[in-house]
Motif scaffolding. Structure first.
Motif, PDB file in Angstrom:
ATOM      1  N   GLY A 186      -7.091  18.937 -26.102  1.00 47.21           N
ATOM      2  CA  GLY A 186      -5.634  18.851 -26.083  1.00 47.21           C
ATOM      3  C   GLY A 186      -5.147  17.521 -26.610  1.00 47.21           C
ATOM      4  N   ARG A 187      -3.849  17.381 -26.734  1.00 48.98           N
ATOM      5  CA  ARG A 187      -3.233  16.130 -27.170  1.00 48.98           C
ATOM      6  C   ARG A 187      -1.780  16.129 -26.778  1.00 48.98           C
ATOM      7  NH1 ARG A 187      -0.839  16.395 -32.676  1.00 48.98           N
ATOM      8  NH2 ARG A 187      -0.788  18.582 -33.313  1.00 48.98           N
ATOM      9  N   PHE A 188      -1.185  14.961 -26.623  1.00 50.69           N
ATOM     10  CA  PHE A 188       0.242  14.859 -26.344  1.00 50.69           C
ATOM     11  C   PHE A 188       0.737  13.492 -26.791  1.00 50.69           C
ATOM     12  CE2 PHE A 188       0.153  12.017 -22.691  1.00 50.69           C
ATOM     13  CZ  PHE A 188      -1.126  12.214 -22.169  1.00 50.69           C
ATOM     14  N   LEU A 189       2.043  13.403 -26.974  1.00 46.92           N
ATOM     15  CA  LEU A 189       2.684  12.171 -27.390  1.00 46.92           C
ATOM     16  C   LEU A 189       3.280  11.462 -26.185  1.00 46.92           C
ATOM     17  CD1 LEU A 189       4.555  13.380 -30.603  1.00 46.92           C
ATOM     18  CD2 LEU A 189       2.368  12.188 -30.473  1.00 46.92           C
ATOM     19  N   THR A 190       3.262  10.161 -26.214  1.00 47.03           N
ATOM     20  CA  THR A 190       3.827   9.368 -25.136  1.00 47.03           C
ATOM     21  C   THR A 190       4.323   8.042 -25.701  1.00 47.03           C
ATOM     22  OG1 THR A 190       3.391   8.448 -22.954  1.00 47.03           O
ATOM     23  CG2 THR A 190       1.609   8.303 -24.555  1.00 47.03           C
ATOM     24  N   GLY A 191       4.947   7.256 -24.839  1.00 52.08           N
ATOM     25  CA  GLY A 191       5.346   5.919 -25.244  1.00 52.08           C
ATOM     26  C   GLY A 191       4.148   4.986 -25.173  1.00 52.08           C
ATOM     27  N   ASN A 192       4.400   3.701 -25.193  1.00 50.49           N
ATOM     28  CA  ASN A 192       3.307   2.742 -25.095  1.00 50.49           C
ATOM     29  C   ASN A 192       2.525   2.995 -23.808  1.00 50.49           C
ATOM     30  OD1 ASN A 192       3.976   1.356 -27.495  1.00 50.49           O
ATOM     31  ND2 ASN A 192       5.609   0.275 -26.406  1.00 50.49           N
ATOM     32  N   PRO A 193       1.240   3.285 -23.884  1.00 52.35           N
ATOM     33  CA  PRO A 193       0.455   3.600 -22.685  1.00 52.35           C
ATOM     34  C   PRO A 193       0.477   2.446 -21.682  1.00 52.35           C
ATOM     35  CG  PRO A 193      -0.753   4.180 -24.672  1.00 52.35           C
ATOM     36  CD  PRO A 193       0.435   3.393 -25.118  1.00 52.35           C
TER      37      PRO A 193
ATOM     38  N   SER B 175      -0.811   0.468 -18.108  1.00 54.56           N
ATOM     39  CA  SER B 175      -2.111   0.186 -17.498  1.00 54.56           C
ATOM     40  C   SER B 175      -2.510   1.304 -16.542  1.00 54.56           C
ATOM     41  CB  SER B 175      -2.065  -1.156 -16.757  1.00 54.56           C
ATOM     42  OG  SER B 175      -1.063  -1.132 -15.742  1.00 54.56           O
ATOM     43  N   HIS B 176      -1.520   1.930 -15.920  1.00 52.70           N
ATOM     44  CA  HIS B 176      -1.779   3.051 -15.021  1.00 52.70           C
ATOM     45  C   HIS B 176      -2.404   4.208 -15.777  1.00 52.70           C
ATOM     46  CE1 HIS B 176      -0.122   5.371 -11.285  1.00 52.70           C
ATOM     47  NE2 HIS B 176      -1.419   5.300 -11.306  1.00 52.70           N
ATOM     48  N   THR B 177      -1.845   4.506 -16.947  1.00 57.35           N
ATOM     49  CA  THR B 177      -2.373   5.592 -17.780  1.00 57.35           C
ATOM     50  C   THR B 177      -3.783   5.278 -18.246  1.00 57.35           C
ATOM     51  OG1 THR B 177      -0.152   6.209 -18.546  1.00 57.35           O
ATOM     52  CG2 THR B 177      -2.016   6.922 -19.886  1.00 57.35           C
ATOM     53  N   LEU B 178      -4.007   4.055 -18.717  1.00 60.84           N
ATOM     54  CA  LEU B 178      -5.329   3.660 -19.209  1.00 60.84           C
ATOM     55  C   LEU B 178      -6.367   3.690 -18.097  1.00 60.84           C
ATOM     56  CD1 LEU B 178      -4.253   0.682 -21.508  1.00 60.84           C
ATOM     57  CD2 LEU B 178      -4.828   3.023 -22.196  1.00 60.84           C
ATOM     58  N   THR B 179      -5.976   3.264 -16.903  1.00 59.87           N
ATOM     59  CA  THR B 179      -6.902   3.284 -15.769  1.00 59.87           C
ATOM     60  C   THR B 179      -7.315   4.697 -15.425  1.00 59.87           C
ATOM     61  OG1 THR B 179      -5.951   1.254 -14.852  1.00 59.87           O
ATOM     62  CG2 THR B 179      -7.169   2.668 -13.334  1.00 59.87           C
ATOM     63  N   ASN B 180      -6.364   5.637 -15.470  1.00 61.26           N
ATOM     64  CA  ASN B 180      -6.684   7.023 -15.148  1.00 61.26           C
ATOM     65  C   ASN B 180      -7.575   7.649 -16.214  1.00 61.26           C
ATOM     66  OD1 ASN B 180      -5.171   8.565 -12.721  1.00 61.26           O
ATOM     67  ND2 ASN B 180      -4.022   6.752 -13.333  1.00 61.26           N
TER      68      ASN B 180
ATOM     69  N   GLN C 102      11.739   9.973 -27.635  1.00 58.01           N
ATOM     70  CA  GLN C 102      10.878   8.850 -27.254  1.00 58.01           C
ATOM     71  C   GLN C 102      10.882   8.640 -25.743  1.00 58.01           C
ATOM     72  OE1 GLN C 102      11.939   5.403 -29.536  1.00 58.01           O
ATOM     73  NE2 GLN C 102      11.814   6.479 -31.464  1.00 58.01           N
ATOM     74  N   VAL C 103      10.652   9.738 -25.004  1.00 60.60           N
ATOM     75  CA  VAL C 103      10.615   9.690 -23.543  1.00 60.60           C
ATOM     76  C   VAL C 103       9.202   9.355 -23.097  1.00 60.60           C
ATOM     77  CG1 VAL C 103      10.946  11.003 -21.415  1.00 60.60           C
ATOM     78  CG2 VAL C 103      12.476  11.345 -23.368  1.00 60.60           C
ATOM     79  N   SER C 104       9.063   8.424 -22.177  1.00 61.12           N
ATOM     80  CA  SER C 104       7.756   8.049 -21.661  1.00 61.12           C
ATOM     81  C   SER C 104       7.761   8.143 -20.144  1.00 61.12           C
ATOM     82  CB  SER C 104       7.403   6.620 -22.097  1.00 61.12           C
ATOM     83  OG  SER C 104       6.156   6.245 -21.557  1.00 61.12           O
TER      84      SER C 104
ATOM     85  N   ASN D 173      -4.088   7.079 -30.535  1.00 58.46           N
ATOM     86  CA  ASN D 173      -3.663   6.877 -31.916  1.00 58.46           C
ATOM     87  C   ASN D 173      -2.189   6.494 -31.954  1.00 58.46           C
ATOM     88  OD1 ASN D 173      -6.228   7.822 -32.971  1.00 58.46           O
ATOM     89  ND2 ASN D 173      -5.544   9.894 -32.426  1.00 58.46           N
ATOM     90  N   LYS D 174      -1.881   5.394 -32.608  1.00 60.97           N
ATOM     91  CA  LYS D 174      -0.494   4.941 -32.719  1.00 60.97           C
ATOM     92  C   LYS D 174       0.213   5.714 -33.821  1.00 60.97           C
ATOM     93  CE  LYS D 174       2.162   0.651 -32.612  1.00 60.97           C
ATOM     94  NZ  LYS D 174       2.072  -0.838 -32.652  1.00 60.97           N
ATOM     95  N   VAL D 175       1.267   6.443 -33.438  1.00 63.88           N
ATOM     96  CA  VAL D 175       2.012   7.248 -34.402  1.00 63.88           C
ATOM     97  C   VAL D 175       3.145   6.439 -35.009  1.00 63.88           C
ATOM     98  CG1 VAL D 175       3.375   9.353 -34.707  1.00 63.88           C
ATOM     99  CG2 VAL D 175       1.435   9.338 -33.122  1.00 63.88           C
ATOM    100  N   LYS D 176       3.929   5.780 -34.151  1.00 63.07           N
ATOM    101  CA  LYS D 176       5.006   4.898 -34.575  1.00 63.07           C
ATOM    102  C   LYS D 176       4.941   3.646 -33.715  1.00 63.07           C
ATOM    103  CE  LYS D 176       8.113   8.654 -36.031  1.00 63.07           C
ATOM    104  NZ  LYS D 176       9.447   9.291 -35.829  1.00 63.07           N
TER     105      LYS D 176
END
Length: 206
Positions: A166-173, A175-180, A146-148, A195-198
Motif C-alpha cells: 500500500g501507499r498514502f500521502l501525508t505531510g512532513n512525517p 517523529s511519532h510516525t517514524l517511530t511507529n 495538504q492535510v496531515s 518519498n518526497k513528492v513536494k
C-alpha cells in the motif's frame, strides 16, 4: 385525493424511545430535524433510532449533526448523544443512527459572536466496500488540501502492514510516525519507503 385542506390536532408531547425505519435511502438527518423541536419540548429524555440514509447528497450528513449541530445544542444546556451504528449511502440506504436528547429545564441563550477555526480534518466512510477505497479517497484529499494527521498515519501504517502492501500521502512525517514505522518493523518483515513528492507532501509506501 383532491382535498384542499387538512386539520392538525397535536396532542401532548411524550418523551420515550422511538424507532423509525424509512425503508429507503431517505435522510435520517432530515427526520431527526423534524422531530427535534418536539423532543426538546418533552418533559424527559428521549432516544430515537432511525434507519435509512446517513450520507445523502442533498441533506446534512450525520457527521454534521454529531460534530457541529449537537455541540451547539450543548451550549444551550441540551444534553445529546449520537451514534452512527451503520452508515447508509444514497441510493442503497441501510444506515442506522441513534440519538439521545435530554431537554434543558431552562435553555441557555445561544450566542455565536466570534468566528473560530481550529483545524481541518477528513474521514472516509465505506459501507459494504473494500477498505482500500476509503484510503484512496483520503489520499486524494490530502494531496489537494495538504492535510496531515499523524494519528491517521499510524492507523494507515498498521493497515498497510497487515495487507502487506500500500501507499498514502501525508505531510512532513512526524517523529511519532517514524517511530511507529520502526516499531512495526520489529514485529513484521516489512520495509517502508519515504518519498518526497513536494516540499510538504510525502508518500509512504510499503
Amino acid at each position: 385525493m383532491g382535498s384542499r385542506g387538512f386539520t392538525f390536532s397535536p396532542g401532548a408531547i411524550h418523551s420515550g424511545n422511538y424507532h423509525c425505519a424509512l425503508g429507503t435511502a431517505g435522510s435520517c438527518s432530515l427526520v431527526f430535524q423534524a422531530v427535534l423541536p418536539a423532543l426538546l419540548a418533552a418533559a424527559g429524555p428521549s432516544t430515537i433510532t432511525l434507519e435509512g440514509g446517513t450520507h445523502n447528497p442533498t441533506a446534512r450528513l450525520f457527521d454534521f449533526h454529531q460534530k457541529t449541530f449537537l455541540p451547539l445544542l450543548a451550549k444551550m444546556r441540551v444534553e445529546t448523544e449520537a451514534e452512527m451504528i451503520q452508515p447508509g449511502f444514497y441510493p442503497a440506504g441501510g444506515g442506522k443512527i441513534q440519538i439521545s436528547v435530554t431537554p434543558a429545564q431552562k435553555p441557555a441563550p445561544l450566542e455565536l459572536t466570534t468566528r473560530t477555526f481550529n483545524h481541518i480534518g477528513c474521514k472516509a466512510v465505506c459501507a459494504q466496500l473494500p477498505g482500500h477505497i476509503a484510503i484512496r479517497e483520503l489520499n486524494i484529499v490530502r494531496e489537494k488540501f495538504q492535510v496531515s494527521d499523524e494519528h491517521l498515519d499510524i492507523v494507515q501504517l498498521g493497515n498497510m502492514a497487515q495487507a502487506g502492501t500500500g501507499r498514502f500521502l501525508t505531510g512532513n512525517p512526524t517523529s511519532h510516525t517514524l517511530t511507529n514505522m520502526e516499531t512495526i518493523k520489529k514485529f513484521l518483515d516489512v520495509s517502508f519507503q519515504l518519498n518526497k513528492v513536494k516540499s510538504d507532501i510525502w508518500e509512504i509506501r510499503l
